[in-house]
Enzyme design. Structure first.
Site, PDB file in Angstrom:
ATOM      1  N   ASP A  86       0.845  -1.198   0.000  1.00  9.51           N
ATOM      2  CA  ASP A  86       0.000   0.000   0.000  1.00  9.51           C
ATOM      3  C   ASP A  86       0.878   1.245   0.000  1.00  9.51           C
ATOM      4  O   ASP A  86       2.080   1.175   0.303  1.00  9.51           O
ATOM      5  CB  ASP A  86      -0.924   0.001   1.234  1.00  9.51           C
ATOM      6  CG  ASP A  86      -2.116   0.946   1.079  1.00  9.51           C
ATOM      7  OD1 ASP A  86      -2.237   1.583   0.002  1.00  9.51           O
ATOM      8  OD2 ASP A  86      -2.912   1.047   2.022  1.00  9.51           O
ATOM      9  N   THR A 126      -9.644  10.781  -0.584  1.00  8.20           N
ATOM     10  CA  THR A 126      -9.773   9.847  -1.709  1.00  8.20           C
ATOM     11  C   THR A 126     -11.198   9.298  -1.820  1.00  8.20           C
ATOM     12  O   THR A 126     -11.738   9.172  -2.916  1.00  8.20           O
ATOM     13  CB  THR A 126      -8.754   8.701  -1.507  1.00  8.20           C
ATOM     14  OG1 THR A 126      -7.452   9.288  -1.516  1.00  8.20           O
ATOM     15  CG2 THR A 126      -8.840   7.664  -2.603  1.00  8.20           C
TER      16      THR A 126
END
Ligand code: URA
Length: 437
Positions: A86, A126
């Site tokens: 990630d 996001t």
């Protein structure tokens, strides 16, 4: 143990022991430590700091307040071995890298279980950006997330209630008590969630500059070092990149407008967003041994973008999360901001640009505010670019009344110099596991 004793100890600059930190977090999650006591703790840490051992202990205690995402063996021996990675950014203006990075890594044989957040203040979230896509869902149960990951190699979703719940409570409190900008608290907050995702490697994008919350290279370096150290000690190999945040990343700032720019990059468009995404992904490709060196990693990534493979995967992930992309997302009406004279772009007032997007309705002033996904700003250049007099420097997407209200503020949010101006480097420094090259 008396919580007031622990608060006094930290207030006076003392070092908390492992059992004290564990008690505090545990009691906070049980409801035995109140929100006002925890606010006092956050403020004491923000002022007095924590040493690396205390920070690591706080991180582990917050991780331990929840569960780890499982790594089920999918039965398919090829898929079962995909490394989990990630990226996390400390947040910046126009930072839409996550939208591109997740599907791009997924088509490079990596799994990306991305737990993401919402925007509060001037840097967007996001999840808010992705919710510009009709039907897109961000809240799933753990088993649903597993299925999306198995099918798409990536998801971008909000934390389930089981992922570091202590952080979810504490972050909400920090947001309203002026205690966000604390290196140990940020470290524990970010890493407790990333450790819960059960990753093999993490790359941190630590933003430096006025549009991020680490305004100076010194503060950003302090945070980067803390993240690399605590992540590594907890068994999560972490690198941290210090990247420029004294100008928007890419052209778009807002929600739907940033999805549109992400789609352009996923379809092969060049520029700062593509360059930074490739660098961060290349780091992960080499560290997980998908590529032998950075050069070959970059060329694999460029090929996956230019061939449309990453775009296809993005569309698949959107569908798996309930959404549907039907071309460019609609935006509010356009209103150009023109260059008052010719010159080289020398400065952006990023706070003013971010605040303007919030005021237009593209961000939240307080938790729970509704977002207008169609408003935003397109910035037509980067520092060092030349503009003719009356050439558009920015385009506002908003109503005519809002344009009247905010045009002056935005016209003052950039400067043009008669002297040529050096472009700013995008990447300032990389820390952590030695450079793969
Ligand atoms: N992002 C997080 O997840 N936590 C912080 O404390 C700051 C940024």
């Amino acid at each position: 143990m008396l919580v007031t004793t622990l608060l006094r100890k930290k207030r006076d600059g003392g070092t908390l022991q492992q059992d004290e930190i564990e008690y505090l977090i545990d009691a906070y999650c049980r409801g035995d430590v109140t929100e006002y006591q925890m606010s006092a703790f956050a403020m004491a840490v923000a002022i007095r700091g924590m040493d690396p051992v205390e920070t690591a202990t706080l991180t582990r205690a917050m991780l331990g307040s929840g569960k780890l995402l499982q790594r089920p063996d999918r039965g398919d021996p090829l898929k079962a071995e995909r490394p989990r990675v990630d990226k996390h950014s400390t947040g910046g203006l126009g930072d839409k890298v996550s939208l591109i990075l997740a599907p791009l890594l997924a088509v490079c044989d990596l799994d990306v279980p991305m737990i993401s957040g919402r925007g509060l203040g001037s840097t967007g979230g996001t999840l808010d950006k992705l919710e510009s896509i009709a039907g897109f869902q961000t809240q799933f149960e753990a088993d649903q997330l597993d299925r999306i990951l198995a099918d798409c190699g990536a998801f971008i979703a909000s934390a389930t209630e089981h992922i570091a719940p202590a952080d979810q409570k504490l972050y909400a409190l920090r947001d309203v008590t002026g205690t966000v900008e604390s290196v140990p608290l940020i470290t524990a907050s970010i890493l407790s969630k990333k450790l819960a995702a059960n990753l093999d490697a993490l790359v941190m994008d630590v933003k430096v500059g006025h549009a991020g919350f680490m305004k100076t290279p010194e503060r950003a370096l302090e945070l980067a070092k803390s993240l690399v150290r605590v992540g590594g000690e907890a068994g999560l190999p972490t690198t941290a990149w210090l990247t420029d945040m004294d100008q928007p990343l890419g052209e778009a700032v807002g929600n739907a407008i940033e999805v549109n720019e992400s789609v352009e990059v996923l379809q092969g468009a060049s520029g700062a967003v593509r360059d930074l995404t490739i660098e961060l992904c290349a780091d992960l490709l080499v560290r997980t041994k998908v590529a032998n060196d950075l050069e070959s990693a970059r060329s694999i990534l460029a090929q996956r973008l230019d061939s449309g493979l990453a775009m296809e995967r993005f569309e698949r992930m959107v569908v798996a999360q309930g959404g549907k992309l039907t071309g460019t997302l609609p935006l509010a009406a356009t209103h150009p901001i023109l260059a008052p004279q010719q010159g080289y772009l020398s400065h952006f007032d990023c706070a003013a640009i971010g605040d303007a997007v919030v005021c237009l309705g593209g961000g939240r002033r307080k938790v729970g505010d509704r977002i207008d996904h169609q408003v935003g700003i397109r910035v037509h250049g980067r520092i060092g670019d030349f503009f003719e007099k009356s050439q558009p420097v920015m385009t506002l997407h908003c109503s005519a009344t809002q344009a009247e209200q905010y045009s002056k503020l935005l016209a003052d949010s950039f400067s043009l110099s008669s002297q040529s101006v050096e472009p700013r480097p995008l990447v300032l420094e990389r820390l952590g596991i030695p450079d793969p090259e």
